[in-house]
Scaffold this active site. Structure first.
Site, mmCIF file in Angstrom:
data_model
loop_
_atom_site.group_PDB
_atom_site.id
_atom_site.type_symbol
_atom_site.label_atom_id
_atom_site.label_comp_id
_atom_site.label_asym_id
_atom_site.label_seq_id
_atom_site.Cartn_x
_atom_site.Cartn_y
_atom_site.Cartn_z
ATOM 1 N N LYS A 162 0.916 -1.130 -0.046
ATOM 2 C CA LYS A 162 -0.111 0.102 0.007
ATOM 3 C C LYS A 162 1.000 1.228 -0.152
ATOM 4 O O LYS A 162 1.121 1.571 0.975
ATOM 5 C CB LYS A 162 -0.986 -0.010 1.340
ATOM 6 C CG LYS A 162 -2.232 0.773 1.030
ATOM 7 C CD LYS A 162 -2.142 2.011 0.833
ATOM 8 C CE LYS A 162 -1.826 2.732 2.045
ATOM 9 N NZ LYS A 162 -1.550 4.360 1.702
ATOM 10 N N GLU A 231 9.030 0.835 11.141
ATOM 11 C CA GLU A 231 10.064 1.716 10.755
ATOM 12 C C GLU A 231 9.422 3.393 10.941
ATOM 13 O O GLU A 231 8.639 3.677 9.799
ATOM 14 C CB GLU A 231 10.562 1.542 9.534
ATOM 15 C CG GLU A 231 11.207 -0.084 9.186
ATOM 16 C CD GLU A 231 12.436 0.253 9.742
ATOM 17 O OE1 GLU A 231 13.005 0.619 10.584
ATOM 18 O OE2 GLU A 231 13.155 -0.828 9.285
ATOM 19 N N GLU A 364 10.272 15.760 14.961
ATOM 20 C CA GLU A 364 10.667 15.565 13.855
ATOM 21 C C GLU A 364 10.243 16.656 12.867
ATOM 22 O O GLU A 364 9.014 16.916 12.687
ATOM 23 C CB GLU A 364 10.198 14.230 13.064
ATOM 24 C CG GLU A 364 10.686 13.840 11.734
ATOM 25 C CD GLU A 364 10.227 12.533 11.288
ATOM 26 O OE1 GLU A 364 9.119 12.194 11.389
ATOM 27 O OE2 GLU A 364 11.115 11.853 10.714
#
Ligand code: NAD
Length: 518
Positions: A162, A231, A364
């Site tokens: 996906k 991840e 982030e």
């Protein structure tokens, strides 16, 4: 393909028909088709797998120009990066997995030195899982899903990918390159991703993306007791020591922070420099960053493309504004560049004097922005580097390899590089993955192959040797096991023999039972 009208109105469409793509109901169908392919592929030999993956590598090379052009068109990244960070990454991982799977996953003999088990023949078998669901992000829209698919296929699985709804065309290439229906692609947003996690035939999910989505995927998979590899994001520190090669460190920082317009999970977001070097480092980094050409990825010479969406640029702007509002000093950038294009560009930006609790130092950024902070000694550098909720990568810049070895152990990250950054994602043999909020599980390397396999222990026994702990139980057997415990597991010869002597009657009873059944 996606119509990038407004950030909140992204509409994935089928790249061939331009109709809306996979409905969640179609995902279960794709998984069940993939199961048929998986059942067949699980029987393949490693020689067959190697041959098939070799043909895939040839197909990638045949279509390299088109794939790179697709990636650059969908993301805006420089064409060189579509080669180095997508095609090279894909090919190196594919070729390593193809040539190593046979060695890593071949049955492994288990030996028993224990006297009562010596006759047994044990094996560890690595079997395919079935269908692996791969959910991938837009920042490396070909390299990531392709690599995950290649490892899964090398381990004998079929795959349903996906891709990100922002980069469906790059993702579609992955299906086209693998034959025999081994890799399917389902297109769409989060609801399609969720359908893949939920599909009854999905044996495992390898998810690459943000922490927020990763949590959702892990909890959905957890309800079904389905394993997941996560991840997730990063906030990589770069530690520049006083003995570092300054020129190389600046060049590394420049690339580490600004390649892919900073949209790299293992991108350098925090630079810590030995105090005496800091000013020279910042000045040189700013001088070179000023020279980076911003523009269309298709034009050679372009170093920085745009950010992926308007929303992403707005987030970067918000973080930079918040930092400067809280006392950070803008040493370069901090604005939209003057380019003759309507895209979502942002200048390479360098900030100093950022306090640790400010958002830009903790969250982030995923844009072309880096903070530079001075440190006093090694302990402080390690404290600063490890003082983050992320732990994907970290880099150490020094000429002292003893220091590098020491820091590789002290830094809390899934990968630690010396005088380099990030490169190991592009190699098959190095493990990849994070600690803390950067996720869990490993991809790439033998560990990636193990995680795409089911380990089975198989015991082979001719059935001729009695098993001493079976019924009946009596005083003699109990005494025998008291003696055996000390004799087998005691420290030193004296202790072992002492145990055997003390419990000699029981040991004899055990021996009689053993030999009488032979
Ligand atoms: P994202 O989490 O928004 O999306 C990732 C994928 O998950 C997409 O395909 C998306 O459609 C899908 N998705 C969204 N909601 C879902 C749901 N509820 N269930 C299942 N799937 C769902 O991430 P992104 O913006 O595409 O990618 C950027 C992030 O990825 C950054 O945080 C970056 O650090 C991370 N990343 C990590 C690595 C790594 O190797 N650790 C590599 C690249 C990117």
């Amino acid at each position: 393909m996606v119509r990038k009208t407004e950030a909140r109105e992204l509409r994935p469409v089928n790249p061939a028909t331009l109709e809306p793509v996979s409905a969640p109901e179609e995902v279960a169908e794709a998984v069940s088709d993939a199961r048929l392919a998986a059942a067949h592929w699980a029987q393949s030999s490693f020689v067959e797998r190697r041959a098939l993956l070799g043909a895939v590598a040839a197909a990638v090379l045949d279509h390299a120009e088109e794939i790179a052009a697709t990636v650059t068109a969908e993301t805006g990244k420089p064409l060189v990066e579509s080669y180095t960070a997508e095609l090279f990454v894909a090919l190196d991982n594919l070729v390593w997995a193809a040539s190593s799977a046979g060695g890593v996953l071949r049955p492994e003999r288990v030996r028993y030195p224990q006297p009562h088990l010596r006759h047994k023949r044990g094996w560890l078998l690595y079997e395919p899982l079935g269908v692996v669901g791969v959910i991938s992000p837009w920042n490396f829209p070909f390299g990531i899903p392709f690599t995950q698919a290649a490892f899964a296929v090398a381990a004998g699985n079929a795959v349903v990918v996906k891709p990100s709804e922002l980069t469906p065309l790059s993702g579609a290439w992955v299906e086209r390159l693998f034959p025999n229906g081994l890799v399917r692609v389902v297109q769409g947003g989060g609801e399609v991703g969720e359908a893949l996690v939920r599909a009854p035939g999905t044996a495992k999910v390898v998810f690459t993306g943000s922490g927020e989505t990763g949590r959702r995927v892990a909890s959905l998979a957890g309800e079904r007791l389905r394993p997941v590899t996560l991840e997730l994001g990063g906030k990589d520190p770069m530690l520049v020591f006083e003995d570092a090669d300054l020129d190389r460190a600046v060049a590394g920082a420049l690339w580490g922070a600004f390649a892919n317009c900073g949209q790299v999970c293992s991108g350098v977001e925090r630079i810590y420099v030995a105090r005496p070097l800091q000013e020279a480092f910042v000045e040189e980094l700013a001088r070179r960053a000023r020279g980076l050409r911003i523009g269309r990825g298709e034009e050679l010479g372009t170093a920085l493309g745009p950010l992926i969406t308007e929303e992403q640029r707005a987030r970067v702007e918000e973080l930079v504004d918040d930092a400067t509002g809280r006392g950070a000093e803008l040493r370069l950038g901090g604005a939209r560049p003057d380019v003759d294009l309507p895209g979502w560009f942002y200048e390479p930006t360098i900030l100093t004097g950022v306090e640790r609790e400010v958002r830009i130092e903790r969250e982030e950024i995923f844009g072309p922005v880096v903070t530079v902070t001075a440190f006093g000694d090694e302990d402080e550098a390690v404290r600063l580097a490890n003082g983050s909720s992320f732990g994907l990568g970290a880099s150490v810049w020094t000429r002292d390899l003893d220091r590098a070895r020491r820091l590789a152990r002290r830094l809390d990250a899934g990968s630690v590089w010396t005088n380099d950054v990030s490169y190991s994602y592009g190699t098959g043999q190095a493990s990849w993955g994070g600690t803390k909020e950067s996720g869990y599980g490993r991809t790439h390397s033998k560990h990636g192959l193990y995680e795409l396999s089911r380990v089975k222990f198989a015991d082979l026994d001719r059935g001729r040797v009695p098993v001493p702990w079976w019924f009946p139980y009596d005083e003699g057997v109990l005494e025998g096991f008291r003696g055996m415990a000390g004799m087998l597991y005691g420290e030193g010869l004296g202790r072992r023999l002492g145990s055997a002597w003390r419990h000699r009657r029981g040991m004899l009873a055990l021996g009689r039972r053993y030999f009488s059944r032979l």
